[in-house]
Design an enzyme around this catalytic site. Structure first.
Site, PDB file in Angstrom:
ATOM      1  N   GLU A   1       0.840  -1.214   0.000  1.00  0.00           N
ATOM      2  CA  GLU A   1       0.000   0.000   0.000  1.00  0.00           C
ATOM      3  C   GLU A   1       0.869   1.256   0.000  1.00  0.00           C
ATOM      4  O   GLU A   1       2.084   1.190   0.218  1.00  0.00           O
ATOM      5  CB  GLU A   1      -0.938   0.007   1.213  1.00  0.00           C
ATOM      6  CG  GLU A   1      -0.208   0.107   2.550  1.00  0.00           C
ATOM      7  CD  GLU A   1      -1.050   0.773   3.635  1.00  0.00           C
ATOM      8  OE1 GLU A   1      -1.586   1.869   3.388  1.00  0.00           O
ATOM      9  OE2 GLU A   1      -1.134   0.192   4.735  1.00  0.00           O
TER      10      GLU A   1
ATOM     11  N   LYS B   1      -3.048  -1.428  15.621  1.00  0.00           N
ATOM     12  CA  LYS B   1      -2.594  -0.633  16.772  1.00  0.00           C
ATOM     13  C   LYS B   1      -3.704  -0.517  17.805  1.00  0.00           C
ATOM     14  O   LYS B   1      -4.890  -0.461  17.446  1.00  0.00           O
ATOM     15  CB  LYS B   1      -2.250   0.788  16.310  1.00  0.00           C
ATOM     16  CG  LYS B   1      -0.984   0.864  15.494  1.00  0.00           C
ATOM     17  CD  LYS B   1      -0.525   2.311  15.395  1.00  0.00           C
ATOM     18  CE  LYS B   1       0.753   2.412  14.590  1.00  0.00           C
ATOM     19  NZ  LYS B   1       0.528   2.529  13.133  1.00  0.00           N
TER      20      LYS B   1
HETATM   21  N1  PSU Z   1      -2.985   1.823  10.847  1.00  0.00           N
HETATM   22  C1  PSU Z   1      -1.652   1.824  10.967  1.00  0.00           C
HETATM   23  N2  PSU Z   1      -0.911   2.393   9.995  1.00  0.00           N
HETATM   24  C2  PSU Z   1      -1.471   2.936   8.870  1.00  0.00           C
HETATM   25  C3  PSU Z   1      -2.891   2.903   8.748  1.00  0.00           C
HETATM   26  C4  PSU Z   1      -3.606   2.332   9.758  1.00  0.00           C
HETATM   27  O1  PSU Z   1      -1.126   1.339  11.960  1.00  0.00           O
HETATM   28  O2  PSU Z   1      -0.751   3.439   7.994  1.00  0.00           O
HETATM   29  C5  PSU Z   1      -3.524   3.447   7.503  1.00  0.00           C
HETATM   30  C6  PSU Z   1      -3.743   2.278   6.507  1.00  0.00           C
HETATM   31  O3  PSU Z   1      -3.604   2.763   5.182  1.00  0.00           O
HETATM   32  C7  PSU Z   1      -5.190   1.913   6.790  1.00  0.00           C
HETATM   33  C8  PSU Z   1      -5.803   3.253   7.058  1.00  0.00           C
HETATM   34  O4  PSU Z   1      -5.814   1.246   5.718  1.00  0.00           O
HETATM   35  O5  PSU Z   1      -4.815   3.953   7.808  1.00  0.00           O
HETATM   36  C9  PSU Z   1      -7.107   3.174   7.820  1.00  0.00           C
HETATM   37  O6  PSU Z   1      -7.687   4.432   7.895  1.00  0.00           O
HETATM   38  P1  PSU Z   1      -9.190   4.574   8.445  1.00  0.00           P
HETATM   39  O7  PSU Z   1      -9.100   4.183   9.894  1.00  0.00           O
HETATM   40  O8  PSU Z   1      -9.543   6.015   8.257  1.00  0.00           O
HETATM   41  O9  PSU Z   1     -10.020   3.634   7.644  1.00  0.00           O
END
Ligand code: PSU
Ligand code: MN
Length: 304
Positions: free
Chosen positions: A25, A159
């Site tokens: 990604e 996390k």
């Molecule tokens: N959690 C992490 N590192 C990240 C992300 C999430 O520990 O880089 C990023 C990833 O790209 C994940 C996105 O798909 O955040 C999720 O965002 P949201 O919670 O807004 O869906």
């Protein structure tokens, strides 16, 4: 969708030769790490995948195209750019229509990988159910994507900015297998453990691949999570990281952060409050995931 896809030369050649490919990604590059460590790490992660017998395909939205694999120049340009939009499922049409730069989240990367015929995807951590979601309804689109898109996501768990218990419940409801790679419990990204058991422990890449192959043969829709704990020597102290995350959550509440900004805000705060220690951990775990992900992709290709 095919009209929007551009393959890098490396990915095109791998496809022609039937070689395994691993998707990566790009939100982790644009929003997850500072420049220039982000570009350096992205290159090293790609090389680890090559060294283990697969072709890397970093996915990003550039010039109105879904790029499956970035050239060196594209990666440098993308990683040093300030105007890259975090791109989840709902954002893909607008960014492609307007030619703006987009960094794909886990959800968007899964969509693009599946469209390009790539079955294995390596990242750091997935999005999930946020703490307090019973009021905010903040649930990452990553989970819905895992429910419907057939790509296996190798990560270091999620996390604990998230509610990991509710995240596991959601994945269970949606029928997403969560395989603990050499672990009985869901790893929490910076730490190797959490209180939440995974539904299957698997110790070898071959068995992960066989499970994914069986899932495909059964025509079961949706993805899978392979949760691979951070290497012991890079794991952070649980008490330290818990305190940092509590502070980050408090600041997010005080600042009324909402929607797509929540995750980047929390990630940024954690980074700031750990003086770069979290960055070292983040880099180490992604590299480890790349190693394991490439092994799974190689075994899967042998079975198909
Ligand atoms: N959690 C992490 N590192 C990240 C992300 C999430 O520990 O880089 C990023 C990833 O790209 C994940 C996105 O798909 O955040 C999720 O965002 P949201 O919670 O807004 O869906
Ligand atoms: Mn959200």
């Amino acid at each position: 969708m095919k009209n929007f896809i551009t393959l890098s030369e490396e990915v095109r050649t791998a496809k022609e030769q039937g070689k395994p490919i691993v998707a990566l990604e790009s939100t982790i590059i644009s929003h997850g790490m500072p420049y220039p460590q982000n570009v350096k790490t992205a290159r090293e992660v790609e090389q680890i995948i090559r060294d283990h017998g697969a072709a890397p395909a970093t996915i990003a939205i550039l010039d109105g195209k879904i790029k499956i694999g970035l050239s060196d120049d594209e990666l440098e340009n993308f990683g040093s750019s300030k105007d890259v939009a975090k791109t989840s499922r709902r954002d893909l049409p607008f960014l492609l229509a307007t030619g703006k730069k987009g960094a794909t989240t886990v959800a968007a990367t899964m969509i693009c990988a599946e469209a390009a015929g790539i079955k294995t995807f390596v990242t750091g951590g997935i999005g999930g159910v946020h703490r307090g979601a019973e009021i905010s309804m903040d649930i990452s689109a990553d989970l819905e994507e895992l429910a419907k898109t057939n790509v296996a996501v190798v990560c270091a768990g999620a996390k604990s900015i998230l509610d990991l218990g509710l995240t596991m419940e959601y994945l269970e409801t949606k029928g997403v297998p969560v395989m603990g790679y050499q672990t009985d419990v869901l790893p929490a990204f910076y730490t190797r453990t959490s209180p939440f058991p995974v539904n299957i422990r698997i110790n070898e890449a071959e068995t992960v691949a066989a499970t994914l192959k069986a899932k495909g043969d059964l025509n079961l829709t949706g993805g899978a999570v392979i949760a691979n704990p951070i290497p012991e020597e890079y794991a952070m102290d649980e008490k330290d990281i818990t305190a940092v995350i509590e502070t980050a959550l408090e600041e997010a509440r005080e600042n009324y952060v909402s929607g797509k900004d929540v995750t980047p805000f929390l990630l940024g705060k954690v980074k700031e409050l750990t003086d770069g220690k979290s960055l070292d951990a983040n880099i180490a775990l992604v590299k480890h995931n790349a190693h394991v992900g490439a092994e799974i992709a190689v075994k899967l290709a042998e079975m198909e």
